[in-house]
Design a protein around this motif. Structure first.
Motif, PDB file in Angstrom:
ATOM      1  N   GLY A 216       0.926  -1.068   0.253  1.00  0.00           N
ATOM      2  CA  GLY A 216       0.082  -0.028  -0.153  1.00  0.00           C
ATOM      3  C   GLY A 216       1.192   1.090  -0.232  1.00  0.00           C
ATOM      4  O   GLY A 216       1.513   1.704   0.764  1.00  0.00           O
ATOM      5  N   SER A 217       1.282   1.552  -1.254  1.00  0.00           N
ATOM      6  CA  SER A 217       1.409   3.251  -1.172  1.00  0.00           C
ATOM      7  C   SER A 217       3.031   3.224  -1.297  1.00  0.00           C
ATOM      8  O   SER A 217       3.848   3.953   0.052  1.00  0.00           O
ATOM      9  CB  SER A 217       0.691   4.489  -0.647  1.00  0.00           C
ATOM     10  N   VAL A 218       4.638   1.839  -0.796  1.00  0.00           N
ATOM     11  CA  VAL A 218       5.530   1.876  -0.742  1.00  0.00           C
ATOM     12  C   VAL A 218       5.706   2.526  -1.822  1.00  0.00           C
ATOM     13  O   VAL A 218       6.013   2.175  -3.031  1.00  0.00           O
ATOM     14  CB  VAL A 218       5.567   0.283  -0.770  1.00  0.00           C
ATOM     15  N   LYS A 219       7.160   3.202  -1.035  1.00  0.00           N
ATOM     16  CA  LYS A 219       8.148   4.540  -2.042  1.00  0.00           C
ATOM     17  C   LYS A 219       9.639   4.148  -1.520  1.00  0.00           C
ATOM     18  O   LYS A 219       9.136   3.640  -0.423  1.00  0.00           O
ATOM     19  CB  LYS A 219       7.904   5.635  -1.913  1.00  0.00           C
ATOM     20  N   PRO A 220      10.447   4.453  -2.517  1.00  0.00           N
ATOM     21  CA  PRO A 220      12.118   4.188  -1.899  1.00  0.00           C
ATOM     22  C   PRO A 220      11.933   5.332  -0.288  1.00  0.00           C
ATOM     23  O   PRO A 220      12.896   4.738   0.043  1.00  0.00           O
ATOM     24  CB  PRO A 220      12.561   4.788  -2.667  1.00  0.00           C
ATOM     25  N   ASP A 221      11.357   6.390  -0.213  1.00  0.00           N
ATOM     26  CA  ASP A 221      11.381   7.036   1.413  1.00  0.00           C
ATOM     27  C   ASP A 221      10.873   6.533   2.568  1.00  0.00           C
ATOM     28  O   ASP A 221      10.639   7.116   3.338  1.00  0.00           O
ATOM     29  CB  ASP A 221      11.103   8.325   0.713  1.00  0.00           C
ATOM     30  N   ASN A 222       9.687   5.845   1.584  1.00  0.00           N
ATOM     31  CA  ASN A 222       8.752   5.280   2.843  1.00  0.00           C
ATOM     32  C   ASN A 222       9.163   4.087   3.177  1.00  0.00           C
ATOM     33  O   ASN A 222       8.962   3.028   5.112  1.00  0.00           O
ATOM     34  CB  ASN A 222       7.630   5.551   2.529  1.00  0.00           C
ATOM     35  N   ALA A 223      10.133   3.287   2.780  1.00  0.00           N
ATOM     36  CA  ALA A 223      10.273   1.785   2.233  1.00  0.00           C
ATOM     37  C   ALA A 223      10.977   1.662   4.174  1.00  0.00           C
ATOM     38  O   ALA A 223      10.778   0.586   4.641  1.00  0.00           O
ATOM     39  CB  ALA A 223      10.727   1.232   1.372  1.00  0.00           C
ATOM     40  N   ALA A 224      12.337   1.822   4.092  1.00  0.00           N
ATOM     41  CA  ALA A 224      13.219   1.544   5.239  1.00  0.00           C
ATOM     42  C   ALA A 224      12.384   1.646   6.850  1.00  0.00           C
ATOM     43  O   ALA A 224      12.035   0.535   7.773  1.00  0.00           O
ATOM     44  CB  ALA A 224      14.770   2.469   5.218  1.00  0.00           C
ATOM     45  N   GLY A 225      11.190   2.422   6.642  1.00  0.00           N
ATOM     46  CA  GLY A 225      11.046   2.760   8.268  1.00  0.00           C
ATOM     47  C   GLY A 225       9.486   1.395   8.562  1.00  0.00           C
ATOM     48  O   GLY A 225       9.573   1.023   9.712  1.00  0.00           O
ATOM     49  N   LEU A 226       9.055   1.211   7.498  1.00  0.00           N
ATOM     50  CA  LEU A 226       8.273  -0.170   7.101  1.00  0.00           C
ATOM     51  C   LEU A 226       8.995  -1.212   7.452  1.00  0.00           C
ATOM     52  O   LEU A 226       8.603  -1.897   8.625  1.00  0.00           O
ATOM     53  CB  LEU A 226       7.319   0.425   6.023  1.00  0.00           C
ATOM     54  N   LEU A 227       9.961  -1.236   7.108  1.00  0.00           N
ATOM     55  CA  LEU A 227      10.762  -2.511   7.343  1.00  0.00           C
ATOM     56  C   LEU A 227      11.804  -2.832   8.556  1.00  0.00           C
ATOM     57  O   LEU A 227      11.961  -3.807   8.904  1.00  0.00           O
ATOM     58  CB  LEU A 227      11.484  -2.467   5.587  1.00  0.00           C
ATOM     59  N   GLU A 228      11.280  -1.194   9.037  1.00  0.00           N
ATOM     60  CA  GLU A 228      12.405  -2.072   9.976  1.00  0.00           C
ATOM     61  C   GLU A 228      11.751  -2.276  11.738  1.00  0.00           C
ATOM     62  O   GLU A 228      11.869  -2.995  12.076  1.00  0.00           O
ATOM     63  CB  GLU A 228      12.837  -0.253  10.591  1.00  0.00           C
ATOM     64  N   GLN A 229      10.125  -2.598  10.749  1.00  0.00           N
ATOM     65  CA  GLN A 229       9.383  -2.857  12.123  1.00  0.00           C
ATOM     66  C   GLN A 229       9.500  -4.497  12.198  1.00  0.00           C
ATOM     67  O   GLN A 229      10.052  -5.097  11.128  1.00  0.00           O
ATOM     68  CB  GLN A 229       7.626  -2.850  11.576  1.00  0.00           C
ATOM     69  N   PRO A 230       9.390  -5.169  13.114  1.00  0.00           N
ATOM     70  CA  PRO A 230       9.602  -6.723  13.363  1.00  0.00           C
ATOM     71  C   PRO A 230       9.207  -7.527  13.028  1.00  0.00           C
ATOM     72  O   PRO A 230       9.267  -8.654  12.531  1.00  0.00           O
ATOM     73  CB  PRO A 230       9.271  -6.361  15.406  1.00  0.00           C
ATOM     74  N   ASP A 231       8.048  -7.258  12.674  1.00  0.00           N
ATOM     75  CA  ASP A 231       6.977  -7.864  11.661  1.00  0.00           C
ATOM     76  C   ASP A 231       6.421  -7.529  10.726  1.00  0.00           C
ATOM     77  O   ASP A 231       5.661  -8.005   9.751  1.00  0.00           O
ATOM     78  CB  ASP A 231       5.911  -8.140  13.058  1.00  0.00           C
ATOM     79  N   ILE A 232       7.346  -6.888  10.010  1.00  0.00           N
ATOM     80  CA  ILE A 232       7.157  -6.508   8.628  1.00  0.00           C
ATOM     81  C   ILE A 232       8.564  -7.504   7.082  1.00  0.00           C
ATOM     82  O   ILE A 232       9.558  -6.758   7.649  1.00  0.00           O
ATOM     83  CB  ILE A 232       6.323  -5.077   8.433  1.00  0.00           C
TER      84      ILE A 232
END
Ligand code: PGA
Length: 264
Positions: A216-232
């Motif tokens: 859902g609207s993953v882009k290069p500039d928001n990907a790291a913040g999401l992928l750092e989450q433990p269950d993502i």
């Protein structure tokens, strides 16, 4: 913290591009950008008519090839449909099932998705089962109830020994193609709920092995913040996967998280 699971970045091209040459060019750019090996798992899911051409491009690359849908029957009188064996035959490794554009746009049900899941596993495809709530459902505080219903229905009867090989994609419908990405905390909360459901159903050891992507609207500039989450454990990328530079930027963000470990 080291990663419990490999990250998977998959591009869902949907009904794009509309020329075979453009599909080949996009796949070529992604292949060249990813290189001969990758710590992060990567897959592209082009329209079915381009699967064979894209498979030829991806030969000797670590990138997986996914279809966007399939039928549950092995063959027969199902006009316009594609069987799992056909997808295997043209080089597919993955298949997206139950995308919200099929659930809500075309009336696909959890029961149908469950039948497709069984058919995909039977031929050796890795299913990417999508789930997620609509905006009104989130606003009414029903997110977990919706996820639970979708998990119960679409994973019904799944044997524990097969569950670890299924990929889930949490895709809040209000974030798909809207530019309104879920915040890392919102997404993590939903992923943690999904992980708890998996642990209750299949046990903690199996639940800890299941890859749960966010979409859902993953882009290069928001990907790291999401992928750092433990269950993502990765991203299912729509719009940004149509631009090789953007898609590779997301792969790069995943590689950085993979190298550094999870923040939490
Ligand atoms: P989007 O689509 O990245 O364009 O929001 C995601 C998806 O539908 O899988």
């Amino acid at each position: 913290m080291p990663l419990n699971r490999p990250l998977l970045i998959a591009g869902n091209w949907k009904m794009n591009p509309t020329l075979r040459a453009d599909a080949v060019a996009l796949a070529t750019a992604v292949r060249d950008g990813v290189g001969p090996e990758s710590t992060v798992h990567v897959a592209v899911c082009p329209p079915a008519v381009y699967l064979e051409a894209v498979d030829a491009v991806l030969e000797n690359s670590p990138i997986g090839l996914g279809a966007q849908n399939m039928h549950w029957e092995p063959s027969g009188a199902y006009t316009g449909e594609l069987a799992g064996a056909m997808l295997i035959d043209v080089g597919c490794t993955h298949v997206i099932l139950g995308h919200s554009e099929r659930r809500h746009g075309l009336g696909e049900t959890d029961e149908q998705i469950n039948q497709k899941l069984r058919a995909a596993l039977a031929v050796g495809l890795i299913p990417i089962v999508c789930l997620g709530e609509r905006l009104a459902e989130r606003e009414a505080g029903r997110t977990e109830q919706i996820l639970e219903t979708q998990l119960n229905g679409s994973l019904a009867g799944l044997e524990p020994e097969r569950a670890a090989g299924v990929v889930l994609a949490y895709e809040p419908v209000w974030a798909i193609g809207t530019g309104k990405v879920a915040s890392p905390d919102q997404a993590q909360a939903a992923h943690a709920f999904i992980r708890r459901w998996l642990a209750e159903r299949f046990g903690a050891a199996i639940a800890s092995r299941v890859i749960v992507q966010y979409g859902g609207s993953v882009k290069p500039d928001n990907a790291a913040g999401l992928l750092e989450q433990p269950d993502i454990d990765g991203a299912l990328v729509g719009g940004a996967s149509l631009n090789a530079g953007d898609f590779l930027g997301i792969v790069q963000a995943a590689r950085a998280v993979s190298a550094a470990g999870k923040r939490h």
